[in-house]
Design an enzyme around this catalytic site. Structure first.
Site, PDB file in Angstrom:
ATOM      1  N   HIS A 102       1.653  18.713  30.706  1.00  0.00           N
ATOM      2  CA  HIS A 102       2.393  18.209  31.871  1.00  0.00           C
ATOM      3  C   HIS A 102       3.042  19.352  32.618  1.00  0.00           C
ATOM      4  O   HIS A 102       3.480  20.332  32.024  1.00  0.00           O
ATOM      5  CB  HIS A 102       3.446  17.162  31.462  1.00  0.00           C
ATOM      6  N   LEU A 103       3.094  19.214  33.938  1.00  0.00           N
ATOM      7  CA  LEU A 103       3.739  20.180  34.816  1.00  0.00           C
ATOM      8  C   LEU A 103       5.019  19.540  35.336  1.00  0.00           C
ATOM      9  O   LEU A 103       4.981  18.486  35.962  1.00  0.00           O
ATOM     10  CB  LEU A 103       2.822  20.547  35.982  1.00  0.00           C
TER      11      LEU A 103
HETATM   12  P1  DGP Z   1       8.537  18.907  27.490  1.00  0.00           P
HETATM   13  O1  DGP Z   1       9.805  19.308  26.822  1.00  0.00           O
HETATM   14  O2  DGP Z   1       8.046  19.954  28.455  1.00  0.00           O
HETATM   15  O3  DGP Z   1       7.502  18.434  26.520  1.00  0.00           O
HETATM   16  O4  DGP Z   1       8.956  17.689  28.425  1.00  0.00           O
HETATM   17  C1  DGP Z   1       8.728  16.353  28.147  1.00  0.00           C
HETATM   18  C2  DGP Z   1       9.424  15.569  29.222  1.00  0.00           C
HETATM   19  O5  DGP Z   1       8.984  14.232  29.156  1.00  0.00           O
HETATM   20  C3  DGP Z   1      10.944  15.535  29.085  1.00  0.00           C
HETATM   21  O6  DGP Z   1      11.526  16.143  30.239  1.00  0.00           O
HETATM   22  C4  DGP Z   1      11.295  14.062  29.047  1.00  0.00           C
HETATM   23  C5  DGP Z   1      10.034  13.374  29.501  1.00  0.00           C
HETATM   24  N1  DGP Z   1       9.761  12.110  28.844  1.00  0.00           N
HETATM   25  C6  DGP Z   1       9.707  11.898  27.511  1.00  0.00           C
HETATM   26  N2  DGP Z   1       9.424  10.601  27.257  1.00  0.00           N
HETATM   27  C7  DGP Z   1       9.283   9.993  28.466  1.00  0.00           C
HETATM   28  C8  DGP Z   1       8.980   8.668  28.869  1.00  0.00           C
HETATM   29  O7  DGP Z   1       8.780   7.765  28.057  1.00  0.00           O
HETATM   30  N3  DGP Z   1       8.911   8.419  30.192  1.00  0.00           N
HETATM   31  C9  DGP Z   1       9.128   9.405  31.132  1.00  0.00           C
HETATM   32  N4  DGP Z   1       9.050   9.041  32.399  1.00  0.00           N
HETATM   33  N5  DGP Z   1       9.410  10.670  30.786  1.00  0.00           N
HETATM   34  C10 DGP Z   1       9.493  10.959  29.476  1.00  0.00           C
END
Ligand code: DGP
Length: 116
Positions: A102-103
């Protein structure tokens, strides 16, 4: 390493859990981060289950370029005319928590450097 087929982001792609989706095409989807670190915090992800940047292969070059151009499009759509930051946390030392590439797009405030 968790299977990217089973991550929370794969469930968002399959509409098994809700997300505020702001953009979608045949290769990518973008949605609001559930834990925003800036006034605008969006995630752009490929539909193809690549766990992390270091798992991308040379044959993924079209998809990888598409993801960057999707960041540009989504940032414009979000009104980030004064700039933004793009982050790809990769692996344990990169602080990655969800193992589906993801970005992050962070905007709406002035960013600091270096990151923590
Ligand atoms: P990273 O630390 O780069 O793996 O970021 C993962 C991101 O994903 C973090 O900023 C929070 C987001 N995230 C985790 N679970 C969910 C979810 O269920 N829905 C959404 N919209 N974002 C999520």
């Amino acid at each position: 390493m968790s299977n990217p087929q089973d991550t929370i982001f794969a469930k968002i792609i399959r509409r098994e859990i809700p997300a505020e989706i702001v953009y979608e095409d045949e290769l990518a989807i973008a949605f609001k981060d559930v834990n925003p670190q800036a006034p605008v915090h969006l995630l752009v992800i490929p539909k193809q289950p690549i766990a992390m940047l270091s798992d991308a292969e040379s044959e993924d070059h079209r998809l990888m370029g598409h993801l960057l151009l999707t960041v540009k499009r989504v940032a414009e759509q979000a009104g980030l005319t004064n700039g933004y930051r793009v982050v790809i946390n990769t692996g344990e030392d990169g602080g990655q928590t969800v193992y589906h590439l993801h970005l992050h797009i962070l905007g709406g405030r002035s960013m600091q450097w270096p990151p923590g």
